[in-house]
Design a protein around this motif. Structure first.
Motif, PDB file in Angstrom:
ATOM      1  N   MET A   1       0.846  -1.198   0.000  1.00 54.40           N
ATOM      2  CA  MET A   1       0.000   0.000   0.000  1.00 54.40           C
ATOM      3  C   MET A   1       0.886   1.254   0.000  1.00 54.40           C
ATOM      4  SD  MET A   1      -3.414   0.658   2.233  1.00 54.40           S
ATOM      5  CE  MET A   1      -2.701   0.960   3.826  1.00 54.40           C
ATOM      6  N   LEU A   2       0.524   2.183  -0.849  1.00 57.22           N
ATOM      7  CA  LEU A   2       1.334   3.385  -0.981  1.00 57.22           C
ATOM      8  C   LEU A   2       0.750   4.543  -0.168  1.00 57.22           C
ATOM      9  CD1 LEU A   2       2.100   3.316  -4.818  1.00 57.22           C
ATOM     10  CD2 LEU A   2       3.427   2.367  -2.933  1.00 57.22           C
ATOM     11  N   ILE A   3       1.625   5.498   0.167  1.00 53.86           N
ATOM     12  CA  ILE A   3       1.173   6.629   0.980  1.00 53.86           C
ATOM     13  C   ILE A   3       0.104   7.441   0.257  1.00 53.86           C
ATOM     14  CG2 ILE A   3       3.208   6.944   2.420  1.00 53.86           C
ATOM     15  CD1 ILE A   3       4.118   9.099   0.390  1.00 53.86           C
ATOM     16  N   PHE A  15       0.334  10.281  11.588  1.00 54.77           N
ATOM     17  CA  PHE A  15       1.533  10.558  12.380  1.00 54.77           C
ATOM     18  C   PHE A  15       1.164  11.319  13.653  1.00 54.77           C
ATOM     19  CE2 PHE A  15       5.738  13.066  12.572  1.00 54.77           C
ATOM     20  CZ  PHE A  15       6.347  12.082  13.346  1.00 54.77           C
ATOM     21  N   PHE A 298       0.047  14.703  -1.970  1.00 48.13           N
ATOM     22  CA  PHE A 298      -0.235  13.289  -2.218  1.00 48.13           C
ATOM     23  C   PHE A 298      -1.743  13.074  -2.354  1.00 48.13           C
ATOM     24  CE2 PHE A 298       3.618  13.535   0.331  1.00 48.13           C
ATOM     25  CZ  PHE A 298       4.504  12.896  -0.509  1.00 48.13           C
TER      26      PHE A 298
ATOM     27  N   LEU B  92       9.452  16.818   5.720  1.00 47.45           N
ATOM     28  CA  LEU B  92       9.684  15.511   5.118  1.00 47.45           C
ATOM     29  C   LEU B  92       9.288  15.562   3.649  1.00 47.45           C
ATOM     30  CD1 LEU B  92      10.179  12.441   5.414  1.00 47.45           C
ATOM     31  CD2 LEU B  92       7.880  12.224   6.336  1.00 47.45           C
ATOM     32  N   GLY B  93      10.236  15.247   2.790  1.00 46.44           N
ATOM     33  CA  GLY B  93       9.938  15.137   1.370  1.00 46.44           C
ATOM     34  C   GLY B  93      10.084  13.690   0.963  1.00 46.44           C
ATOM     35  N   MET B  94       9.112  13.178   0.227  1.00 46.38           N
ATOM     36  CA  MET B  94       9.216  11.778  -0.174  1.00 46.38           C
ATOM     37  C   MET B  94       8.503  11.524  -1.492  1.00 46.38           C
ATOM     38  SD  MET B  94       6.830  10.248   2.789  1.00 46.38           S
ATOM     39  CE  MET B  94       5.248  10.986   3.130  1.00 46.38           C
ATOM     40  N   PRO B  95       8.945  10.484  -2.205  1.00 43.21           N
ATOM     41  CA  PRO B  95       8.323  10.164  -3.486  1.00 43.21           C
ATOM     42  C   PRO B  95       6.901   9.642  -3.279  1.00 43.21           C
ATOM     43  CG  PRO B  95      10.485   9.123  -3.271  1.00 43.21           C
ATOM     44  CD  PRO B  95      10.112   9.629  -1.926  1.00 43.21           C
ATOM     45  N   LYS B  96       6.091   9.853  -4.282  1.00 48.14           N
ATOM     46  CA  LYS B  96       4.703   9.403  -4.255  1.00 48.14           C
ATOM     47  C   LYS B  96       4.619   7.887  -4.114  1.00 48.14           C
ATOM     48  CE  LYS B  96       0.514  11.030  -6.455  1.00 48.14           C
ATOM     49  NZ  LYS B  96      -0.041  11.992  -7.395  1.00 48.14           N
ATOM     50  N   SER B  97       5.656   7.212  -4.596  1.00 43.85           N
ATOM     51  CA  SER B  97       5.659   5.752  -4.601  1.00 43.85           C
ATOM     52  C   SER B  97       6.067   5.145  -3.263  1.00 43.85           C
ATOM     53  CB  SER B  97       6.629   5.261  -5.681  1.00 43.85           C
ATOM     54  OG  SER B  97       7.930   5.726  -5.361  1.00 43.85           O
ATOM     55  N   THR B  98       6.251   5.983  -2.237  1.00 45.11           N
ATOM     56  CA  THR B  98       6.671   5.468  -0.934  1.00 45.11           C
ATOM     57  C   THR B  98       5.576   4.584  -0.336  1.00 45.11           C
ATOM     58  OG1 THR B  98       7.876   7.529  -0.602  1.00 45.11           O
ATOM     59  CG2 THR B  98       7.551   6.150   1.337  1.00 45.11           C
ATOM     60  N   GLY B  99       5.980   3.483   0.232  1.00 43.45           N
ATOM     61  CA  GLY B  99       5.012   2.557   0.840  1.00 43.45           C
ATOM     62  C   GLY B  99       4.629   2.985   2.254  1.00 43.45           C
ATOM     63  N   VAL B 100       3.424   2.612   2.656  1.00 42.54           N
ATOM     64  CA  VAL B 100       2.938   2.976   3.986  1.00 42.54           C
ATOM     65  C   VAL B 100       3.774   2.309   5.075  1.00 42.54           C
ATOM     66  CG1 VAL B 100       0.997   2.751   5.590  1.00 42.54           C
ATOM     67  CG2 VAL B 100       0.602   3.494   3.246  1.00 42.54           C
ATOM     68  N   ILE B 103       6.937   4.273   5.601  1.00 36.54           N
ATOM     69  CA  ILE B 103       6.760   5.558   6.271  1.00 36.54           C
ATOM     70  C   ILE B 103       6.356   5.362   7.734  1.00 36.54           C
ATOM     71  CG2 ILE B 103       4.349   6.333   5.961  1.00 36.54           C
ATOM     72  CD1 ILE B 103       7.475   8.150   4.742  1.00 36.54           C
ATOM     73  N   ASP B 104       5.624   4.302   8.027  1.00 33.52           N
ATOM     74  CA  ASP B 104       5.269   4.015   9.418  1.00 33.52           C
ATOM     75  C   ASP B 104       6.519   3.704  10.243  1.00 33.52           C
ATOM     76  OD1 ASP B 104       2.594   4.520   9.227  1.00 33.52           O
ATOM     77  OD2 ASP B 104       1.976   2.425   9.048  1.00 33.52           O
ATOM     78  N   PHE B 107       8.346   7.010  10.753  1.00 37.52           N
ATOM     79  CA  PHE B 107       7.677   7.757  11.830  1.00 37.52           C
ATOM     80  C   PHE B 107       8.046   7.175  13.197  1.00 37.52           C
ATOM     81  CE2 PHE B 107       3.733   9.181   9.124  1.00 37.52           C
ATOM     82  CZ  PHE B 107       4.494  10.186   8.556  1.00 37.52           C
ATOM     83  N   MET B 110      11.334   8.212  14.462  1.00 37.10           N
ATOM     84  CA  MET B 110      11.322   9.594  14.950  1.00 37.10           C
ATOM     85  C   MET B 110      10.626   9.685  16.305  1.00 37.10           C
ATOM     86  SD  MET B 110      10.902  11.935  11.509  1.00 37.10           S
ATOM     87  CE  MET B 110       9.269  11.468  11.014  1.00 37.10           C
ATOM     88  N   LEU B 111       9.478   9.027  16.402  1.00 34.28           N
ATOM     89  CA  LEU B 111       8.705   9.083  17.649  1.00 34.28           C
ATOM     90  C   LEU B 111       9.488   8.497  18.820  1.00 34.28           C
ATOM     91  CD1 LEU B 111       5.265   7.990  16.188  1.00 34.28           C
ATOM     92  CD2 LEU B 111       5.695  10.172  17.341  1.00 34.28           C
ATOM     93  N   LEU B 126       4.984  18.390   4.813  1.00 27.30           N
ATOM     94  CA  LEU B 126       5.089  17.189   3.989  1.00 27.30           C
ATOM     95  C   LEU B 126       5.118  17.605   2.525  1.00 27.30           C
ATOM     96  CD1 LEU B 126       4.970  14.270   5.050  1.00 27.30           C
ATOM     97  CD2 LEU B 126       2.555  14.237   4.506  1.00 27.30           C
TER      98      LEU B 126
END
Lengths: 298, 298
Positions: A1-3, A15, A298, B92-100, B103-104, B107, B110-111, B126
């Protein structure tokens, strides 16, 4: 699954809900600025904004205006909360092939706007990237009694904007005036209930105020001040980067404000109860749902 | 003419010399953090650091560690000035193709580090980019009497480091411990004259202290604590991202410190007068110039 399946705001929510903050944070993420404890009379405002080649500007734009924009966007966030900017730090990523003339113009754009609005540039970071990228973090101050958030709009309030909307893509997005003077005037003379800068488009940013305040809103299309570059009402409602202030005050304050400054501020609608939702009324009097659409990464 | 002809530090100097700041800025750009007026007893620390895919990490690295690193670098800057971190904002900059999932994990990295060091994540931005990019700006506090800059080293001081150096590329650059605990211990118990975190390499960062303090320095190669992943002395001297603290104290304080905490801190050299320059002494006693080379973006 993509963002992209969550969308920009869905991702931020995902987040945000995991973040815990302590008692020194008056307002964390979810407004134009974070609001932090400072002293008895003031809060500190803190925010960041990243701009990227190919999204927020192109390599053909005047680098002076690119540098200017990077800081102006953050200034606009400070204005949205009713504050005064004080310090900023700048992260700059650029390709190795960048010319010195280009970067000198970019620096000059940053220096000039910082000087104009009395912001100290106090640090930064330089990196090698493929595309030009600028991220500005800014600190400001606001009197505790003058702080404005997105969350204070009340049914019966009048909704107003500074300047004019739409067509920002034709140049205003690089040359806009951050509305610090107007914001300071408003918070010092009136009780501003909610405020935001129009970065994602009027409809979407009004949606942010409505959501955070737990209210609905009704906009009159014929009242929206359209920029000379604005193509049509859709452009004024949905295109981003006007960086005008969108705010709500009581009817009494609105009447007083419009009497004193009829050219600087325009009433465009009213806050209603949440159950009435977000609506726009066209010139023939037809009421339509106002979709909170606008620019999203996005 | 391209920016690469100035180099990273030349470019920073070119920009810095045009910046003017007001009296609320105690120290502007040119140290690990900017130092701003806060209250009678405290200064505010403020800095930012950008990390970029392909330079500071790869897409194959664990996203948890990438997120962690983005914040850890800024924490290390706060440590360098003797302070305590308080709040941060993240672009945070990221490609559209980034998977969830990706990114989780990012995150979560960082948390977790924010929670561990009691830093409030109070905002962010973002954007859609081609390569993953993270920029963290951080705010901290330091007691005015405990502030340490790069500029206080004195001839006769002993030069010390925390931990061990070199080979960070093999993993430490993603897993290092920001030396906040050590920094707070040092500034509360000793008079630390100058401090910096080793981000660009020992030689280069020692060069920053020497330049800002107007002194020279002599390092004994045999004394440098080498990490298990460290290939050779060149690696320990010149490779970046160890994120250990490099600092100077009086001989008296050094003796006291090394008696109490012999494992945490290591004396590696001494501060000398500027005219003696930067030197390293090898295991055979040969004195060689220590070139302030190390990682540079341009």
């Amino acid at each position: 699954m993509l963002i992209s399946s969550f969308g920009e705001f869905g991702l931020i929510e995902r987040f945000k809900k995991q973040i815990k903050t302590d008692s020194t944070v008056i307002k964390g993420s979810g407004d134009d600025c974070a609001v932090l404890k400072f002293d008895k009379l003031h809060h500190q405002l803190y925010t960041c904004d990243m701009i990227i080649e190919g999204v927020d500007f192109t390599r053909k734009d005047d680098p002076y205006l690119i540098g200017r924009k990077a800081i102006a966007i953050s200034l606009s966030d400070i204005a949205s909360c009713g504050g005064t900017p004080r310090h900023c730090v700048i992260s700059l990523g650029m390709p190795k092939s960048t010319g010195v003339k280009f970067i000198d113009r970019l620096f000059k754009g940053m220096l000039d706007i910082a000087r104009l609005y009395k912001v100290n540039i106090v640090g930064g970071d330089l990196s090698r990237t493929q595309k030009l990228i600028l991220d500005v973090s800014i600190l400001g101050l606001v009197e505790a009694k003058h702080l404005v958030l997105r969350s204070g709009a009340k049914p019966g309030d009048i909704i107003l904007v500074t300047g004019s909307l739409g067509g920002s893509i034709h140049g205003k997005h690089l040359r806009f005036t951050p509305r610090l003077k107007e914001a300071r005037y408003l918070v010092s003379k009136f009780s501003v209930h909610a405020m935001i800068d129009i970065s994602d488009g009027l409809a979407q940013d009004l949606g942010h105020i409505a959501k955070e305040s737990g209210v609905g809103a009704r906009i009159y299309q014929g009242r929206i001040p359209m920029s000379k570059d604005c193509a049509n009402i859709e452009d004024a409602l949905y295109s981003g980067e006007d960086f005008e202030l969108l705010f709500t005050v009581s009817t009494k304050d609105a009447a007083k404000l419009l009497k004193i400054k009829p050219r600087e501020f325009t009433a465009i609608g009213e806050v209603v109860e949440k159950k009435y939702g977000l609506k726009s009324v066209d010139n023939k009097g037809w009421v339509k749902p106002l979709k909170p659409k606008g620019f999203r990464h996005f």
